[in-house]
Enzyme design. Structure first.
Site: not given
Length: 318
Positions: A85-86, A116, A191, A266
Site C-alpha cells: 500500500l502507498p 514502505t 528500506k 514520501k
C-alpha cells in the site's frame, strides 16, 4: 497449472518441512503489487485479491485470482495476507483494529506488510496483532518494477525468526533475496535508509551527467567511464537518468513508470520523521527531500524519480 503440478509442489513443500499456503490474500495491486501477485499465482498458490482500482483487480482475476469486495473478505479463508500500500494511513485503514484485517483475521494468520511506511507504525500494528493472536511482519521491497515483474525483488523483513521462516517460502515466489533484518520495524528501517541513499546517489548522478553534458562530453562516453571507475553506482549503471543511455529504464521512456517522484518524496519524508525521533543527522537526506518536493511543486508528480536530471538541467546557476 495442472493438478499434478500443484500436488507435486505441495509434496516438495511438506517434505522440506515448510508450511504450505494453499490460498493467499493480496491487498494493493499497484505498479509493484500487481506483478508481485502475479508471481504468487505463477508459483501455484490460489489467490484472492483486493484493490480500490477495479481494473487492477480485473487484471488479476483474468489470470486466475479470486476477487474480494473488501480487505476483510480477503482475510476470511486464507492463512496469509500480503499488503502493498502507498502510505501510513492506507496501511492503518486496511489493518484497522475495529473493522480491518486485525479484527477479521483468524488465529495464527500471518500478515505480511510490504508497504514502505514508518517503522514505528509497523511496531504498533505488531503489538495489536499479538493481542489478537495474529502474526505480523514488515517486509518492504527493493528492486523496482522490473524486479517485481521478474520475481527478483529483495525483501527486508522485520519480525520474529519464526515468522520470518514461515513467510520465506512465499516471499521467494516474489523475490530472489530475502533478508531478516531483526524485530518488527527493522525491515522498514532498512528500506528507508536504502531509499534515502538511492535518492542522494540519483541526484549526484544527475548532477555529474548534467555537468558533463554542459562541458561537452557525450553522456554515453561519460557513462562508460563512470561505470568502470570509482563513481560507479546503481543509479549510473542500471538506472541512468539520461535518456538514451539505457533502453529499459524510465529515462528512455519519457520518465514514465518506475518509482515515482511522489513516492520518493514520501520515503524521504518518512526518513526525516524517523531521524528526528532518534536524533540522527541526515543533512543530505534532508536536501534530497527538498529537491524532490521542489520537483513536485513544479507539477511533475507522475514522473519517475530519475526525472531529477531534467529538473537540474532546467535550473540556472545560483
Amino acid at each position: 497449472m495442472s493438478i499434478f503440478t500443484s500436488l507435486q509442489k505441495f509434496v516438495i513443500c511438506v517434505s522440506a518441512g515448510k508450511r504450505c499456503f494453499s490460498r493467499v490474500g493480496f491487498i494493493g495491486l499497484g505498479n509493484m503489487g500487481g506483478h508481485m501477485a502475479r508471481n504468487i499465482l505463477r508459483n501455484g498458490h490460489k489467490l484472492v485479491v483486493f484493490d480500490v482500482n477495479e481494473s487492477a483487480v480485473s487484471n488479476l482475476t483474468e489470470v486466475g485470482a479470486d476477487r474480494a469486495s473488501d480487505p476483510t473478505e480477503v482475510v476470511k479463508d486464507v492463512e496469509v495476507v500480503v499488503s502493498m500500500l502507498p502510505s501510513n494511513q492506507d496501511v492503518l485503514d486496511v489493518y484497522n483494529i475495529k473493522n480491518g484485517l486485525l479484527s477479521s483475521a483468524k488465529r495464527d494468520t500471518l500478515l505480511i506488510d510490504s508497504s514502505t511506511i514508518d517503522p514505528f507504525v509497523s511496531q504498533i500494528l505488531a503489538k495489536e496483532a499479538e493481542k489478537m493472536s495474529v502474526n505480523f511482519i514488515d517486509s518492504p521491497v527493493s528492486g523496482g518494477i522490473n524486479a517485481a515483474k521478474d520475481g527478483t525483488l529483495t525483501f527486508m523483513v522485520g519480525g520474529s525468526k519464526e515468522n520470518f521462516e514461515l513467510a520465506k517460502p512465499l516471499l521467494k515466489s516474489m523475490g530472489s533475496k530475502i533478508i531478516h533484518c531483526g524485530n518488527v520495524g527493522m525491515g522498514q528501517a532498512a528500506k528507508l535508509c536504502n531509499n534515502m541513499l538511492l535518492a542522494i546517489s540519483m541526484i549526484g548522478t544527475a548532477e555529474a551527467f548534467n555537468l558533463g553534458q554542459k562541458l561537452g562530453l557525450d553522456p554515453k562516453v561519460l557513462a562508460n567511464i563512470v561505470n568502470s571507475s570509482s563513481g560507479r553506482c546503481w543509479s549510473s549503471e542500471l538506472y541512468n537518468p539520461v535518456p538514451g543511455i539505457l533502453d529499459n529504464v524510465p529515462s528512455s521512456k519519457n520518465y514514465e513508470g518506475g518509482f515515482g517522484v511522489t513516492l520518493m518524496a514520501k520515503d524521504l519524508g518518512l526518513a526525516q520523521v524517523a531521524a528526528a525521533k532518534v536524533e540522527a543527522s541526515i543533512p543530505f537526506g534532508s536536501l534530497a527531500h527538498q529537491i524532490y518536493r521542489a520537483i513536485i511543486a513544479q507539477g511533475f508528480t507522475k514522473k519517475d524519480f530519475s526525472f531529477v536530471y531534467q529538473f537540474l538541467k532546467g535550473q540556472q546557476q545560483l
